[in-house]
Scaffold this motif. Structure first.
Motif, mmCIF file in Angstrom:
data_model
loop_
_atom_site.group_PDB
_atom_site.id
_atom_site.type_symbol
_atom_site.label_atom_id
_atom_site.label_comp_id
_atom_site.label_asym_id
_atom_site.label_seq_id
_atom_site.Cartn_x
_atom_site.Cartn_y
_atom_site.Cartn_z
ATOM 1 N N ARG A 39 -0.634 74.899 20.334
ATOM 2 C CA ARG A 39 -0.421 74.101 19.131
ATOM 3 C C ARG A 39 -1.584 74.252 18.164
ATOM 4 O O ARG A 39 -2.749 74.277 18.558
ATOM 5 C CB ARG A 39 -0.231 72.628 19.514
ATOM 6 C CG ARG A 39 0.020 71.685 18.335
ATOM 7 C CD ARG A 39 0.447 70.317 18.837
ATOM 8 N NE ARG A 39 1.731 70.386 19.531
ATOM 9 C CZ ARG A 39 2.907 70.254 18.909
ATOM 10 N NH1 ARG A 39 2.959 70.037 17.608
ATOM 11 N NH2 ARG A 39 4.021 70.298 19.604
ATOM 12 N N LEU A 90 -3.456 72.266 15.257
ATOM 13 C CA LEU A 90 -3.678 70.975 14.598
ATOM 14 C C LEU A 90 -4.196 71.276 13.201
ATOM 15 O O LEU A 90 -5.343 71.686 13.034
ATOM 16 C CB LEU A 90 -4.682 70.130 15.383
ATOM 17 C CG LEU A 90 -4.349 69.848 16.849
ATOM 18 C CD1 LEU A 90 -5.391 68.906 17.454
ATOM 19 C CD2 LEU A 90 -2.961 69.259 16.986
ATOM 20 N N HIS A 125 3.463 75.753 18.298
ATOM 21 C CA HIS A 125 3.876 74.582 17.541
ATOM 22 C C HIS A 125 2.767 74.127 16.598
ATOM 23 O O HIS A 125 1.611 74.537 16.741
ATOM 24 C CB HIS A 125 4.257 73.441 18.492
ATOM 25 C CG HIS A 125 5.424 73.761 19.365
ATOM 26 N ND1 HIS A 125 5.545 73.304 20.659
ATOM 27 C CD2 HIS A 125 6.524 74.519 19.129
ATOM 28 C CE1 HIS A 125 6.673 73.746 21.178
ATOM 29 N NE2 HIS A 125 7.283 74.485 20.279
ATOM 30 N N THR A 126 3.127 73.272 15.652
ATOM 31 C CA THR A 126 2.165 72.828 14.647
ATOM 32 C C THR A 126 2.225 71.315 14.470
ATOM 33 O O THR A 126 3.315 70.735 14.407
ATOM 34 C CB THR A 126 2.447 73.490 13.281
ATOM 35 O OG1 THR A 126 2.420 74.912 13.429
ATOM 36 C CG2 THR A 126 1.407 73.085 12.251
ATOM 37 N N SER A 127 1.067 70.686 14.400
ATOM 38 C CA SER A 127 0.942 69.277 14.020
ATOM 39 C C SER A 127 0.104 69.212 12.749
ATOM 40 O O SER A 127 -1.011 69.739 12.717
ATOM 41 C CB SER A 127 0.258 68.458 15.130
ATOM 42 O OG SER A 127 1.075 68.371 16.271
ATOM 43 N N ILE A 135 -1.920 66.944 10.122
ATOM 44 C CA ILE A 135 -2.581 65.649 9.981
ATOM 45 C C ILE A 135 -3.048 65.525 8.537
ATOM 46 O O ILE A 135 -3.971 66.223 8.111
ATOM 47 C CB ILE A 135 -3.771 65.524 10.954
ATOM 48 C CG1 ILE A 135 -3.281 65.692 12.393
ATOM 49 C CG2 ILE A 135 -4.456 64.172 10.783
ATOM 50 C CD1 ILE A 135 -4.383 65.644 13.427
ATOM 51 N N ILE A 139 8.217 69.536 9.195
ATOM 52 C CA ILE A 139 8.705 68.803 10.364
ATOM 53 C C ILE A 139 10.136 69.184 10.733
ATOM 54 O O ILE A 139 10.627 68.751 11.772
ATOM 55 C CB ILE A 139 8.610 67.276 10.152
ATOM 56 C CG1 ILE A 139 9.525 66.824 9.009
ATOM 57 C CG2 ILE A 139 7.185 66.849 9.910
ATOM 58 C CD1 ILE A 139 9.627 65.319 8.882
ATOM 59 N N ALA A 157 7.319 70.759 15.640
ATOM 60 C CA ALA A 157 6.317 70.357 14.650
ATOM 61 C C ALA A 157 6.386 68.852 14.392
ATOM 62 O O ALA A 157 7.444 68.231 14.517
ATOM 63 C CB ALA A 157 6.514 71.121 13.341
ATOM 64 N N ASN A 158 5.263 68.256 14.038
ATOM 65 C CA ASN A 158 5.230 66.851 13.617
ATOM 66 C C ASN A 158 4.074 66.643 12.654
ATOM 67 O O ASN A 158 3.283 67.564 12.417
ATOM 68 C CB ASN A 158 5.119 65.903 14.824
ATOM 69 C CG ASN A 158 3.905 66.179 15.693
ATOM 70 O OD1 ASN A 158 3.103 67.065 15.428
ATOM 71 N ND2 ASN A 158 3.759 65.419 16.771
ATOM 72 N N TYR A 159 4.013 65.475 12.048
ATOM 73 C CA TYR A 159 2.930 65.219 11.110
ATOM 74 C C TYR A 159 2.484 63.768 11.198
ATOM 75 O O TYR A 159 3.223 62.876 11.623
ATOM 76 C CB TYR A 159 3.335 65.575 9.676
ATOM 77 C CG TYR A 159 4.144 64.517 8.960
ATOM 78 C CD1 TYR A 159 3.546 63.621 8.079
ATOM 79 C CD2 TYR A 159 5.521 64.422 9.159
ATOM 80 C CE1 TYR A 159 4.288 62.654 7.423
ATOM 81 C CE2 TYR A 159 6.275 63.459 8.501
ATOM 82 C CZ TYR A 159 5.649 62.584 7.635
ATOM 83 O OH TYR A 159 6.392 61.631 7.007
ATOM 84 N N ASN A 210 1.365 62.706 21.402
ATOM 85 C CA ASN A 210 1.580 63.273 20.074
ATOM 86 C C ASN A 210 1.781 64.783 20.054
ATOM 87 O O ASN A 210 2.347 65.308 19.096
ATOM 88 C CB ASN A 210 0.404 62.925 19.151
ATOM 89 C CG ASN A 210 0.364 61.458 18.787
ATOM 90 O OD1 ASN A 210 1.379 60.764 18.892
ATOM 91 N ND2 ASN A 210 -0.792 60.973 18.366
ATOM 92 N N PHE A 211 1.334 65.470 21.093
ATOM 93 C CA PHE A 211 1.287 66.926 20.999
ATOM 94 C C PHE A 211 2.062 67.656 22.090
ATOM 95 O O PHE A 211 1.902 68.864 22.260
ATOM 96 C CB PHE A 211 -0.182 67.387 21.008
ATOM 97 C CG PHE A 211 -1.016 66.703 19.961
ATOM 98 C CD1 PHE A 211 -0.654 66.747 18.628
ATOM 99 C CD2 PHE A 211 -2.146 65.986 20.309
ATOM 100 C CE1 PHE A 211 -1.404 66.106 17.652
ATOM 101 C CE2 PHE A 211 -2.915 65.337 19.348
ATOM 102 C CZ PHE A 211 -2.539 65.405 18.011
#
Length: 278
Positions: A89, A91, A117-119, A121, A136, A141-143, A163-164
């Motif tokens: 991932r 970040l 994957h990507t987060s 912030i 997203i 992926a999430n933010y 979260n990850f």
């Protein structure tokens, strides 16, 4: 810097961490290394020279992060995702307030081609919601948004394990009823007027229908067998669609992450409201 230092404490010794900054020109702070190979003190020294300032090119920054993975894959090909299945991932910490039209494609390609994957912030108030919305939609992926160090500490450290690490993908929530008609959905990213999807009956969908409908279908099948009648599958599906309540998509999520359960038992989450008509 403090939050990233604390991240060292929640990761396992054989987990790996690398870091780069991207104020105009990307700079590698340290390559991907096992957590157990360097101490918190060493990490603190590496982070010390970093200071806020300068502009950001999001695409260049993301490409720099990808290059850290590519370098590791070259040096240790037996440790890549295909061989280990470990979560990988990026970040991506930024205010999102700069050029970056290619970022959405980069995030999508990283997931599709490299299983990375990507987060995202978002730091501060300058937040590019349109760009983040496109990110997203990519599986995995999430933010998050943060305005201070305390928020960042919660995201990176306190809820690190939630979260990850995705628990499932392509989740759909549907509604079906013989007694009510769904007029409107509130709180869903899906457009309820244009994207509601009726689910036609098929054998592979059977278990997703209500128990009373499944009992009716079983009774119907027994009647056919008793009378030694055989219906083509297409005809049988038409009959089932006539009997079954409509199943309508309420919302869908590309990725689901687990939620922590605090001591007060109040779990964070969203709220969906359905407007029903008899």
């Amino acid at each position: 810097k403090i939050a990233i230092t604390k991240l060292h404490q929640v990761m396992r010794s054989n987990d790996r961490l690398g870091m780069c900054t991207f104020s105009y020109d990307p700079t590698v702070i340290f390559p991907v290394e096992e957590i157990g190979s360097f101490s918190v003190e060493t990490l603190t020294e590496r982070l010390a020279p970093i200071a806020a300032g300068g502009g950001e090119d999001l695409s260049k920054g993301f490409s720099a992060g990808m290059s850290l993975f590519e370098k590791w894959d070259t040096e240790a090909p037996h440790e890549n995702f295909a061989a280990t299945g470990r979560e990988r991932r990026i970040l991506f910490m930024t205010d999102m307030c700069s050029s970056g039209g290619e970022l959405g494609d980069l995030v999508r390609n990283a997931q599709k081609d490299k299983k990375i994957h990507t987060s995202v912030i978002g730091l501060g108030l300058d937040f590019n919601s349109e760009l983040t919305e496109s990110i997203i939609k990519v599986p995995g992926a999430n933010y998050f948004t943060t305005k201070d160090e305390e928020d960042l500490d919660v995201i990176l450290v306190e809820k690190f394990h939630y979260n990850f690490f995705p628990v499932c993908h392509e989740t759909r929530l549907t509604f079906s009823s013989n007694d009510f008609h769904l007029e409107q959905i509130y709180g869903s990213p899906v457009d309820s007027e244009t994207e509601n999807i009726d689910l036609n009956w098929l054998p592979k969908h059977h278990r997703r229908f209500p128990s009373d409908f499944r009992n009716t279908a079983l009774t119907f099948l027994m009647c056919l067998k008793r009378r030694e009648l055989k219906l083509p599958m297409l005809a049988f599906s038409e009959v089932m669609d006539f009997i079954a309540p409509r199943e309508i998509e309420v919302t869908r999520l590309e990725t689901m992450f687990a939620s922590s359960l605090p001591q007060d038992k109040l779990m964070e989450g969203g709220l969906l409201l359905l407007k029903l008509k008899p």
